[in-house]
Design a protein around this motif. Structure first.
Motif, PDB file in Angstrom:
ATOM      1  N   LYS A   1       0.856  -1.186   0.000  1.00  0.00           N
ATOM      2  CA  LYS A   1       0.000   0.000   0.000  1.00  0.00           C
ATOM      3  C   LYS A   1       0.893   1.237   0.000  1.00  0.00           C
ATOM      4  O   LYS A   1       1.170   1.849   1.017  1.00  0.00           O
ATOM      5  N   GLN A   2       1.314   1.636  -1.206  1.00  0.00           N
ATOM      6  CA  GLN A   2       2.193   2.782  -1.358  1.00  0.00           C
ATOM      7  C   GLN A   2       1.438   4.101  -1.494  1.00  0.00           C
ATOM      8  O   GLN A   2       2.019   5.171  -1.330  1.00  0.00           O
ATOM      9  N   TRP A   3       0.168   4.038  -1.822  1.00  0.00           N
ATOM     10  CA  TRP A   3      -0.593   5.273  -1.986  1.00  0.00           C
ATOM     11  C   TRP A   3      -0.934   5.880  -0.632  1.00  0.00           C
ATOM     12  O   TRP A   3      -0.810   5.242   0.426  1.00  0.00           O
ATOM     13  N   GLY A   4      -1.380   7.123  -0.633  1.00  0.00           N
ATOM     14  CA  GLY A   4      -1.705   7.820   0.606  1.00  0.00           C
ATOM     15  C   GLY A   4      -3.116   7.516   1.070  1.00  0.00           C
ATOM     16  O   GLY A   4      -4.080   7.597   0.296  1.00  0.00           O
ATOM     17  N   GLY A   5      -3.276   7.167   2.341  1.00  0.00           N
ATOM     18  CA  GLY A   5      -4.593   6.839   2.874  1.00  0.00           C
ATOM     19  C   GLY A   5      -4.990   5.414   2.539  1.00  0.00           C
ATOM     20  O   GLY A   5      -4.168   4.572   2.188  1.00  0.00           O
ATOM     21  N   ASN A   6      -6.304   5.135   2.652  1.00  0.00           N
ATOM     22  CA  ASN A   6      -6.777   3.768   2.448  1.00  0.00           C
ATOM     23  C   ASN A   6      -7.023   3.419   0.987  1.00  0.00           C
ATOM     24  O   ASN A   6      -6.802   2.286   0.574  1.00  0.00           O
ATOM     25  N   TRP A   7      -7.481   4.375   0.174  1.00  0.00           N
ATOM     26  CA  TRP A   7      -7.877   4.015  -1.179  1.00  0.00           C
ATOM     27  C   TRP A   7      -7.195   4.902  -2.219  1.00  0.00           C
ATOM     28  O   TRP A   7      -6.700   5.996  -1.921  1.00  0.00           O
ATOM     29  N   ALA A   8      -7.184   4.406  -3.448  1.00  0.00           N
ATOM     30  CA  ALA A   8      -6.644   5.165  -4.571  1.00  0.00           C
ATOM     31  C   ALA A   8      -7.248   4.619  -5.857  1.00  0.00           C
ATOM     32  O   ALA A   8      -7.731   3.473  -5.906  1.00  0.00           O
ATOM     33  N   VAL A   9      -7.218   5.445  -6.899  1.00  0.00           N
ATOM     34  CA  VAL A   9      -7.742   5.025  -8.194  1.00  0.00           C
ATOM     35  C   VAL A   9      -6.828   5.563  -9.296  1.00  0.00           C
ATOM     36  O   VAL A   9      -6.279   6.663  -9.187  1.00  0.00           O
ATOM     37  N   TRP A  10      -6.643   4.740 -10.339  1.00  0.00           N
ATOM     38  CA  TRP A  10      -5.822   5.105 -11.493  1.00  0.00           C
ATOM     39  C   TRP A  10      -6.609   4.753 -12.757  1.00  0.00           C
ATOM     40  O   TRP A  10      -7.344   3.770 -12.788  1.00  0.00           O
ATOM     41  N   GLY A  11      -6.448   5.539 -13.790  1.00  0.00           N
ATOM     42  CA  GLY A  11      -7.124   5.234 -15.047  1.00  0.00           C
ATOM     43  C   GLY A  11      -6.406   5.892 -16.208  1.00  0.00           C
ATOM     44  O   GLY A  11      -5.644   6.852 -16.034  1.00  0.00           O
ATOM     45  N   GLY A  12      -6.640   5.372 -17.397  1.00  0.00           N
ATOM     46  CA  GLY A  12      -5.995   5.958 -18.563  1.00  0.00           C
ATOM     47  C   GLY A  12      -6.242   5.131 -19.801  1.00  0.00           C
ATOM     48  O   GLY A  12      -7.135   4.275 -19.847  1.00  0.00           O
ATOM     49  N   GLY A  13      -5.436   5.389 -20.808  1.00  0.00           N
ATOM     50  CA  GLY A  13      -5.607   4.653 -22.051  1.00  0.00           C
ATOM     51  C   GLY A  13      -4.579   5.025 -23.082  1.00  0.00           C
ATOM     52  O   GLY A  13      -3.702   5.881 -22.873  1.00  0.00           O
ATOM     53  N   THR A  14      -4.693   4.363 -24.238  1.00  0.00           N
ATOM     54  CA  THR A  14      -3.807   4.584 -25.385  1.00  0.00           C
ATOM     55  C   THR A  14      -4.650   4.751 -26.635  1.00  0.00           C
ATOM     56  O   THR A  14      -5.604   3.988 -26.858  1.00  0.00           O
ATOM     57  N   TYR A  15      -4.300   5.754 -27.446  1.00  0.00           N
ATOM     58  CA  TYR A  15      -4.928   5.940 -28.751  1.00  0.00           C
ATOM     59  C   TYR A  15      -3.837   5.907 -29.815  1.00  0.00           C
ATOM     60  O   TYR A  15      -2.891   6.705 -29.769  1.00  0.00           O
ATOM     61  N   LYS A  16      -3.937   4.964 -30.749  1.00  0.00           N
ATOM     62  CA  LYS A  16      -2.955   4.830 -31.817  1.00  0.00           C
ATOM     63  C   LYS A  16      -3.427   5.608 -33.038  1.00  0.00           C
ATOM     64  O   LYS A  16      -4.419   5.240 -33.674  1.00  0.00           O
ATOM     65  N   PHE A  17      -2.714   6.704 -33.340  1.00  0.00           N
ATOM     66  CA  PHE A  17      -3.049   7.484 -34.529  1.00  0.00           C
ATOM     67  C   PHE A  17      -2.778   6.677 -35.794  1.00  0.00           C
ATOM     68  O   PHE A  17      -3.541   6.713 -36.751  1.00  0.00           O
ATOM     69  N   ASN A  18      -1.668   5.954 -35.792  1.00  0.00           N
ATOM     70  CA  ASN A  18      -1.269   5.100 -36.905  1.00  0.00           C
ATOM     71  C   ASN A  18      -0.272   4.080 -36.371  1.00  0.00           C
ATOM     72  O   ASN A  18      -0.106   3.960 -35.152  1.00  0.00           O
ATOM     73  N   GLU A  19       0.395   3.351 -37.259  1.00  0.00           N
ATOM     74  CA  GLU A  19       1.309   2.305 -36.824  1.00  0.00           C
ATOM     75  C   GLU A  19       2.524   2.860 -36.084  1.00  0.00           C
ATOM     76  O   GLU A  19       3.167   2.136 -35.320  1.00  0.00           O
ATOM     77  N   LYS A  20       2.842   4.130 -36.290  1.00  0.00           N
ATOM     78  CA  LYS A  20       4.048   4.707 -35.692  1.00  0.00           C
ATOM     79  C   LYS A  20       3.784   5.624 -34.506  1.00  0.00           C
ATOM     80  O   LYS A  20       4.677   5.830 -33.682  1.00  0.00           O
ATOM     81  N   THR A  21       2.597   6.189 -34.395  1.00  0.00           N
ATOM     82  CA  THR A  21       2.351   7.248 -33.413  1.00  0.00           C
ATOM     83  C   THR A  21       1.208   6.876 -32.481  1.00  0.00           C
ATOM     84  O   THR A  21       0.155   6.418 -32.924  1.00  0.00           O
ATOM     85  N   SER A  22       1.429   7.087 -31.167  1.00  0.00           N
ATOM     86  CA  SER A  22       0.381   6.814 -30.190  1.00  0.00           C
ATOM     87  C   SER A  22       0.356   7.900 -29.122  1.00  0.00           C
ATOM     88  O   SER A  22       1.376   8.534 -28.825  1.00  0.00           O
ATOM     89  N   PHE A  23      -0.832   8.107 -28.557  1.00  0.00           N
ATOM     90  CA  PHE A  23      -1.033   9.033 -27.447  1.00  0.00           C
ATOM     91  C   PHE A  23      -1.378   8.216 -26.216  1.00  0.00           C
ATOM     92  O   PHE A  23      -2.267   7.355 -26.257  1.00  0.00           O
TER      93      PHE A  23
END
Length: 387
Positions: free
Chosen positions: A298-320
């Motif tokens: 439990k490295q986060w602060g306090g009892n709870w934590a939340v993380w979220g995100g994602g990946t968008y591939k513009f094309n075969e070479k570029t991603s966000f």
């Protein structure tokens, strides 16, 4: 004896001598067939048979150069072991790294025998490198050789793995996205020796049980009782659902995480992860080393934590790639980058990071981040050649 007889006799003698010498000529032996390295395609691309054995070997790694600026920046998050203290530096952060990796595989009557190693060599800015002020605090921003670290060195036979690894509390459920600074709000510690067993049912269901030693002053076990991690996962074409639970034997605390991954399309992948942990004993003064509210898991602060995100591939070479994180202590982290593959094996990543410390006045913030104030912004530019 006439001249004709003499000539015939001389010729016969010369022929006899020549035949004898030809019979005594040295015969050159045929060269042994060369034993060339053979390709091994059982375990994927890049493997070859070690000559004279049935073991397949792959050698790889990467060369990386990082440039960072601003208030947030530790180059590779908690997994890099590159953390320095939180003192502000009025210059660029720089770090060059060479990483060497090896993989082996061999089929046996007890299953596949595998090994994996990863060693990292670093050179770059190191706050307070060899210099201290009158109070003993590090000063300066000298560049020099930094740590050489053995990040992985494990043996696996079938589902049984032993050796140096990262905690199954993080590897089994997955890291927090494809951003460089994925631990702005930490989600677990990493380095540890393990004895663990993986089970794969072959229908999308898998599980792990891991006995771990931990690492560091707070995390290393102080008795014969190990830390224990268990996890289950259900993987299908649409994504995966994963859960892990960890028991911290030093402080007798429990932490858990659940995660949902969704493959929206070939171009979009999204994920969300939540964590909860008990912390009654983490600040107990009766323990030899107070943990400041954070155990090995439990490295986060306090009892709870939340993380979220994602990946968008513009094309075969570029991603966000992006990630947002928040915990019970109101620590907020946001990271986003653009990764571009210039040529196969060569990637440039530009990232911007933001961190707001919710309880900055109540805790020593430098214990878990390189940010040096309540609200911090930084950026990283990474060049990496993988092979």
């Amino acid at each position: 004896m006439n001249i004709k007889s003499l000539l015939l006799g001389s010729a016969a003698a010369l022929i006899a001598v020549s035949g004898a010498r030809a019979a005594d000529a040295v015969v050159v032996a045929e060269p042994e067939p060369a034993e060339y390295v053979k390709i091994c395609d059982v375990y994927g691309a890049g493997y070859f048979y070690i000559p004279g054995t049935e073991t397949c070997l792959r050698i790889g790694g990467y060369v990386r150069y990082d440039i960072g600026g601003g208030d947030v920046g530790s180059f590779d998050g908690a997994r890099s072991a590159d953390h320095e203290d939180g003192e502000e530096k009025d210059t660029w952060y720089k770090n060059a790294r060479f990483t060497l990796k090896t993989w082996t595989g061999q089929e046996t009557e007890l299953g596949t025998l595998k090994t994996y190693t990863e060693t990292r060599f670093n050179f770059g800015n190191r706050n307070g490198y060899g210099a201290f002020d009158a109070d003993g605090d590090p000063i300066g921003n000298t560049a020099g050789n930094k740590n050489v670290s053995l990040n992985f060195a494990w043996i696996q036979l079938g589902g049984l793995r032993v050796g140096k690894d990262e905690s199954a509390f993080d590897t089994f459920i997955g890291y927090a996205g494809n951003v460089i600074q994925d631990t702005l709000v930490p989600y677990g510690d990493f380095d540890t020796n393990v004895v663990q067993y993986y089970f794969d049912a072959g229908n999308g269901f898998s599980a792990v049980l891991s006995l771990e030693e931990g690492a560091g002053e707070v995390g290393t076990i102080d008795s014969y009782v190990p830390h224990v991690v268990g996890g289950v996962k259900w993987t299908q074409g649409w994504g995966a659902i994963t859960g892990v639970v960890a028991y911290d034997s030093n402080y007798e605390e429990v932490a858990g995480k659940v995660r949902l991954d969704v493959n929206v399309s070939d171009a979009i992948q999204l994920w969300v992860m939540g964590g909860y942990g008990t912390d009654d004993n983490l600040n107990d003064p009766t323990y030899a080393i107070p943990a400041g509210g954070r155990g090995f898991y439990k490295q986060w602060g306090g009892n709870w934590a939340v993380w979220g995100g994602g990946t968008y591939k513009f094309n075969e070479k570029t991603s966000f790639n992006t990630q947002i994180s928040y915990d019970d202590w109101k620590n907020l982290g946001v990271a986003a980058n653009i990764a571009y593959d210039i040529v196969p094996g060569m990637t440039i990543t530009a990232e911007v990071d933001y961190l707001n410390a919710g309880k900055f006045d109540d805790v020593d913030f430098s214990n878990f981040t390189n940010a040096d104030k309540k609200s911090s912004v930084g950026g990283l530019l990474r060049f990496q050649r993988s092979f």
